[in-house]
Scaffold this active site. Structure first.
Site, PDB file in Angstrom:
ATOM      1  CG  ASP A 142      -1.974  -1.057   1.203  1.00 13.19           C
ATOM      2  OD1 ASP A 142      -2.130  -1.695   0.152  1.00 13.19           O
ATOM      3  OD2 ASP A 142      -2.634  -1.270   2.243  1.00 13.19           O
ATOM      4  NE  ARG A 291      -0.926  -9.638   0.392  1.00 12.03           N
ATOM      5  CZ  ARG A 291      -1.768  -9.840   1.410  1.00 12.03           C
ATOM      6  NH1 ARG A 291      -2.558  -8.863   1.801  1.00 12.03           N
ATOM      7  NH2 ARG A 291      -1.811 -10.976   2.025  1.00 12.03           N
TER       8      ARG A 291
END
Ligand code: F6P
Length: 364
Positions: A142, A291
């Site tokens: 993030d 991810r």
């Protein structure tokens, strides 16, 4: 021999293995250090029997381009909130940090490198305050840590999200549809904003800027002339309407404290339909594809730099600190400072200005 323990905590992130490899390679140049890995963050130390593995050059050979982490990770529990089942089947958490520090002493661990995001580095800081020789390495797709210019994993996530926008543009254009691409970003909209700019999206909605559904509708309608047109909306999972709330579930898993976000793309479609928006709409939720898998070269390089610097901080006994990238240097910042403030998108940010300059609607 001195012993260094590595742990990876929180959500996995492309580049974790490249950091592990860099630490091990740098340590192997010193004759008096051996490196070990705790399986699944600090669980490997806390479990009985312990699960701790040796990490030498052979063990880390070729892992720099592998996604995930060879020593596993978890974003549940931890030494300060260890889940314990009560007699009635409910769960509670107990503080096992003293127990863990005693176990590390028993295992003759001289130093610990904890690779993880803000939650993990808060744990690092509390362990340091209890006397543990610990160093943090920042990790988050993030990119929401303010103490470092960037974190590994972020560029990989942006690349994956951008490629998704590119793909959706072609199908959206062919069918005259609006596509909603939901990307990760609980509190920070960096992935969404970067992917929207890189992919040429029409609308980008992020948690830091609550959106007005009427403005979104207006922006999308402008893309349709005589019912023909198309658009792509990139929306961060944590985005929410003005005066509203993000869409989330509170998982019941023991020790899992985060909200599980998801569903904002679907909500946008429902709300727009209710407001009379006519074009056909579809959603794509990218989820953990952002991810997993191979880190892009930028993230591998950053990981290598973090890993080498982290081991050199061990040599210099710069404990209680986290390695940070402050262009063009790699520096050591106190853990307490490192986790004090999140890195969120502000309206003054240069990329926000670029997005607005490109005509991307941010929902305001
Ligand atoms: O913090 C990184 C992150 O990928 C967030 O963007 C996302 O909300 C969360 O982790 C997902 O976590 P989990 O793997 O527990 O679903």
């Amino acid at each position: 021999m001195k012993r260094l323990l590595i742990a990876t905590g929180g959500g996995d992130c492309p580049g974790l293995n490249a950091v592990i490899r860099a630490v091990v390679h740098r340590a192997s140049q010193e004759k008096d250090w051996e490196v070990l890995g705790s399986i699944q963050a600090f669980n490997g130390v806390l479990w009985e029997p312990t699960e701790i593995v040796p990490l030498d050059n052979k063990a880390v050979s070729g892992i720099h381009f592998q996604g995930g982490t060879i020593i596993e990770t978890t974003n549940k529990g931890g030494p300060f909130a260890w889940p314990v089942k009560n007699g009635d089947g409910t769960w509670t958490t107990v503080d096992r940090s003293d127990d863990m520090i005693r176990k590390l002493q028993y295992l003759n661990i001289d130093a610990v490198i904890n690779i993880g995001g803000d939650g993990s580095q808060r744990i690092s800081n509390k362990l340091y305050e209890k006397g543990l020789n610990i160093i943090g390495v920042p990790k988050t797709i993030d990119n929401d840590l303010s103490s470092t210019d960037s974190t590994f994993g972020f560029q990989t996530a942006v690349q994956v999200a951008t490629e998704a926008v590119d793909k959706l543009v072609t199908t959206a254009a062919s069918h005259n549809r609006v596509f909603f691409l939901e990307v990760m970003g609980r509190d920070a909209g960096w992935i969404a904003l970067n992917a929207a700019v890189a992919g040429g999206a029409e609308v980008c909605l992020i948690p830091e800027i609550p959106y007005d559904i009427n403005k979104v509708k207006e922006a999308l309608e402008q893309r349709f002339h005589r019912d023909r047109g198309f658009a792509v909306v990139v929306v961060a999972e944590g985005a929410f309407p003005k005066g509203g709330m993000p869409v989330f579930e509170q998982p019941k898993e023991p020790g899992y404290e985060n909200r599980m976000l998801g569903g904002i793309a679907r909500k946008l479609m429902t709300d727009l339909k209710e407001k009379g928006f006519k074009p056909e709409m579809r959603e794509t939720v990218l989820g953990h594809l952002q991810r997993g898998g191979v880190p892009v070269a930028y993230d591998r390089v950053l990981s290598a730099q973090f890993g080498v610097k982290a081991f050199e901080m061990v040599l210099n006994q710069e404990y209680g600190k986290m390695v940070a990238y402050r262009h063009p240097e790699f520096v050591a910042v106190p853990l307490s400072e490192a986790v004090a403030k999140p890195n969120l998108v502000s309206m003054n940010n240069a990329l926000v200005k670029t997005a607005l300059g490109l005509g991307i609607c941010l929902g305001t």
